[in-house]
Design an enzyme around this catalytic site. Structure first.
Site, PDB file in Angstrom:
ATOM      1  CG  HIS A   1      57.137  50.491  42.120  1.00 56.31           C
ATOM      2  ND1 HIS A   1      56.560  51.254  41.138  1.00 56.31           N
ATOM      3  CD2 HIS A   1      56.413  49.341  42.156  1.00 56.31           C
ATOM      4  CE1 HIS A   1      55.537  50.607  40.609  1.00 56.31           C
ATOM      5  NE2 HIS A   1      55.433  49.435  41.212  1.00 56.31           N
TER       6      HIS A   1
ATOM      7  NE  ARG B   1      51.259  51.651  38.081  1.00 47.98           N
ATOM      8  CZ  ARG B   1      51.633  50.435  38.532  1.00 47.98           C
ATOM      9  NH1 ARG B   1      51.938  50.271  39.802  1.00 47.98           N
ATOM     10  NH2 ARG B   1      51.695  49.403  37.710  1.00 47.98           N
TER      11      ARG B   1
HETATM   12  P1  NDP Z   1      42.178  44.784  40.110  1.00 44.20           P
HETATM   13  O1  NDP Z   1      41.790  45.223  38.761  1.00 44.20           O
HETATM   14  O2  NDP Z   1      42.023  43.341  40.461  1.00 44.20           O
HETATM   15  O3  NDP Z   1      41.368  45.607  41.215  1.00 44.20           O
HETATM   16  C1  NDP Z   1      41.149  46.967  41.099  1.00 44.20           C
HETATM   17  C2  NDP Z   1      40.127  47.402  42.140  1.00 44.20           C
HETATM   18  O4  NDP Z   1      40.010  48.826  42.079  1.00 44.20           O
HETATM   19  C3  NDP Z   1      38.736  46.832  41.872  1.00 44.20           C
HETATM   20  O5  NDP Z   1      38.102  46.522  43.093  1.00 44.20           O
HETATM   21  C4  NDP Z   1      38.031  48.003  41.193  1.00 44.20           C
HETATM   22  O6  NDP Z   1      36.610  48.026  41.352  1.00 44.20           O
HETATM   23  C5  NDP Z   1      38.641  49.158  41.931  1.00 44.20           C
HETATM   24  N1  NDP Z   1      38.475  50.404  41.166  1.00 44.20           N
HETATM   25  C6  NDP Z   1      38.932  50.689  39.923  1.00 44.20           C
HETATM   26  N2  NDP Z   1      38.539  51.912  39.546  1.00 44.20           N
HETATM   27  C7  NDP Z   1      37.821  52.406  40.563  1.00 44.20           C
HETATM   28  C8  NDP Z   1      37.107  53.606  40.767  1.00 44.20           C
HETATM   29  N3  NDP Z   1      37.070  54.575  39.850  1.00 44.20           N
HETATM   30  N4  NDP Z   1      36.448  53.770  41.933  1.00 44.20           N
HETATM   31  C9  NDP Z   1      36.458  52.801  42.871  1.00 44.20           C
HETATM   32  N5  NDP Z   1      37.112  51.629  42.744  1.00 44.20           N
HETATM   33  C10 NDP Z   1      37.783  51.436  41.599  1.00 44.20           C
HETATM   34  O7  NDP Z   1      43.705  45.235  40.332  1.00 44.20           O
HETATM   35  P2  NDP Z   1      44.812  44.590  41.268  1.00 44.20           P
HETATM   36  O8  NDP Z   1      44.238  44.419  42.618  1.00 44.20           O
HETATM   37  O9  NDP Z   1      45.433  43.418  40.618  1.00 44.20           O
HETATM   38  O10 NDP Z   1      45.930  45.749  41.240  1.00 44.20           O
HETATM   39  C11 NDP Z   1      45.632  47.065  41.658  1.00 44.20           C
HETATM   40  C12 NDP Z   1      46.794  47.997  41.356  1.00 44.20           C
HETATM   41  O11 NDP Z   1      47.880  47.767  42.250  1.00 44.20           O
HETATM   42  C13 NDP Z   1      47.458  47.855  39.988  1.00 44.20           C
HETATM   43  O12 NDP Z   1      46.681  48.459  38.975  1.00 44.20           O
HETATM   44  C14 NDP Z   1      48.775  48.549  40.195  1.00 44.20           C
HETATM   45  O13 NDP Z   1      48.648  49.927  39.919  1.00 44.20           O
HETATM   46  C15 NDP Z   1      49.045  48.359  41.686  1.00 44.20           C
HETATM   47  N6  NDP Z   1      50.183  47.460  41.919  1.00 44.20           N
HETATM   48  C16 NDP Z   1      51.268  47.963  42.602  1.00 44.20           C
HETATM   49  C17 NDP Z   1      52.341  47.162  42.874  1.00 44.20           C
HETATM   50  C18 NDP Z   1      53.477  47.667  43.674  1.00 44.20           C
HETATM   51  O14 NDP Z   1      54.512  46.987  43.774  1.00 44.20           O
HETATM   52  N7  NDP Z   1      53.367  48.845  44.265  1.00 44.20           N
HETATM   53  C19 NDP Z   1      52.395  45.754  42.421  1.00 44.20           C
HETATM   54  C20 NDP Z   1      51.198  45.327  41.726  1.00 44.20           C
HETATM   55  C21 NDP Z   1      50.145  46.168  41.486  1.00 44.20           C
HETATM   56  P3  NDP Z   1      35.678  46.842  40.755  1.00 44.20           P
HETATM   57  O15 NDP Z   1      35.937  45.675  41.682  1.00 44.20           O
HETATM   58  O16 NDP Z   1      34.324  47.388  40.852  1.00 44.20           O
HETATM   59  O17 NDP Z   1      36.154  46.585  39.351  1.00 44.20           O
HETATM   60  C1  OXD Z   2      52.703  46.102  38.908  1.00 43.19           C
HETATM   61  C2  OXD Z   2      53.770  46.769  39.645  1.00 43.19           C
HETATM   62  O1  OXD Z   2      51.753  46.775  38.483  1.00 43.19           O
HETATM   63  O2  OXD Z   2      54.794  46.117  39.951  1.00 43.19           O
HETATM   64  O3  OXD Z   2      52.786  44.870  38.726  1.00 43.19           O
HETATM   65  O4  OXD Z   2      53.640  47.949  39.983  1.00 43.19           O
END
Ligand code: NDP
Ligand code: OXD
Length: 310
Positions: free
Chosen positions: A273, A225
């Protein structure tokens, strides 16, 4: 017959409705704002819905996000507190993100932009080429997307390290967890990929301090993000030569304002994006599975833990 409302700031109902009807013939889908009696709505299928909209649905049972990151939804002060919020985890988002990360990492690794610029200038010059097995890619966030990207990068022979909030075991990935292990993780990350959710803890995480902990000449890829990146700190790290470049897919303000320095910075590559877009055909299959689980009284998957913010 259960009733759902579909409301999305970016997804075209003309594309989604046929897929929703095909996957769930027993579900009536109404498109915001033509929703009839709000008390009849059981489910909301939404992406960036109008603020306060969900609070006006008194019998809402589940909110299904069409996106994976639900930070915008959690910022709506009128988001019903007791209604489960389910985020999108499906093959279209995962495969899209894996393709994006692999594309960008390989373009950096194989010096694609250097050779493109040389072609434009008519220059024939060969540069040293390392092997992927000698390069470490660090992934911030080892969740659904981060771990899928890690597996494909490993298949390309990159060394992969990952950082998460709690310890994670992904085969072949050197795992680091929590603030105490962040610097050790960063010290070896020659290409850093951010796939973190936006929370109070991850806001502004890509800052001057973090960049200084990366090896000189590192690249940063942000597909998490925009609010995770301190724009001015990135520009300073690029201009000083500490960072070699950045690939940015997400921004504090989207669309990125026309006068933002990222547009013209020679070391910034940007995409609007598009790292991973949901796909109506596949996302709808996932929605159908989740709604069926709920109606059978079984636990749903990917329910957001509001206390941790993702
Ligand atoms: P998940 O919830 O599956 O994974 C999030 C990961 O981040 C987990 O490993 C989590 O740790 C880790 N995490 C969260 N908070 C912290 C912290 N404070 N310190 C260290 N690690 C942390 O999410 P997704 O993989 O499904 O998606 C991730 C993000 O990708 C979305 O939230 C979105 O913002 C972004 N996204 C962007 C897109 C784009 O087109 N650019 C499309 C889709 C998503 P733990 O394993 O310990 O819980
Ligand atoms: C999502 C994105 O979070 O598209 O799915 O950014």
């Amino acid at each position: 017959m259960p009733v759902a409302v579909f409301a999305s700031a970016t997804d075209d109902p003309a594309q989604w409705l046929p897929a929703l009807r095909a996957a769930m013939p027993a579900l009536e889908v109404r498109v915001w704002p033509e929703i009839g009696d709000p008390a009849e709505i059981d489910y909301a299928i939404v992406w960036k819905p109008p603020a306060g909209m969900l609070a006006g649905l008194p019998n809402l049972k589940v909110i299904y996000s069409l996106g994976a990151g639900i930070d915008t939804m959690l910022r709506d002060p009128a988001l019903p507190a007791e209604v489960p919020l389910v985020r999108m985890v499906d093959l279209s988002l995962t495969e899209g993100m894996v393709e994006f990360v692999a594309e960008q990492v390989l373009a950096i690794h194989r010096q694609a932009r250097t050779y493109r610029a040389q072609q434009a200038a008519g220059v024939w010059e060969q540069h040293d080429q390392r092997l992927a097995r000698d390069v470490t890619v660090g992934i911030l966030g080892l969740g659904t997307l981060g771990s899928a990207a890690a597996r494909v990068l490993q298949a390309l022979n990159f060394r992969v390290a990952g950082w998460s909030r709690t310890p994670k075991a992904v085969e072949g990935v050197e795992g680091f967890a929590g603030a105490a292990q962040l610097d050790a993780f960063l010290a070896q990350s020659e290409i850093l990929v951010c796939l973190l959710p936006l929370t109070a803890e991850t806001e502004n995480i890509l800052d001057r301090r973090l960049f200084a902990a990366l090896p000189r000449g590192a690249w940063v890829i942000n597909a998490g993000r925009g609010h995770q990146l301190v724009d001015a700190d990135l520009i300073a790290a690029l201009d000083s030569g500490h960072l070699a470049g950045a690939v940015l897919d997400v921004f504090r303000t989207e669309p990125l304002p026309a006068d933002h320095p990222f547009w013209t910075h020679p070391k910034v590559v940007l995409t609007p994006h598009v790292a991973a877009n949901n796909n109506a055909t596949y996302a709808t299959l996932r929605l159908a599975e989740q709604i069926a689980r709920f109606e059978r009284g079984e636990p749903m998957q990917d329910v957001v833990d509001r206390s941790r913010g993702y």
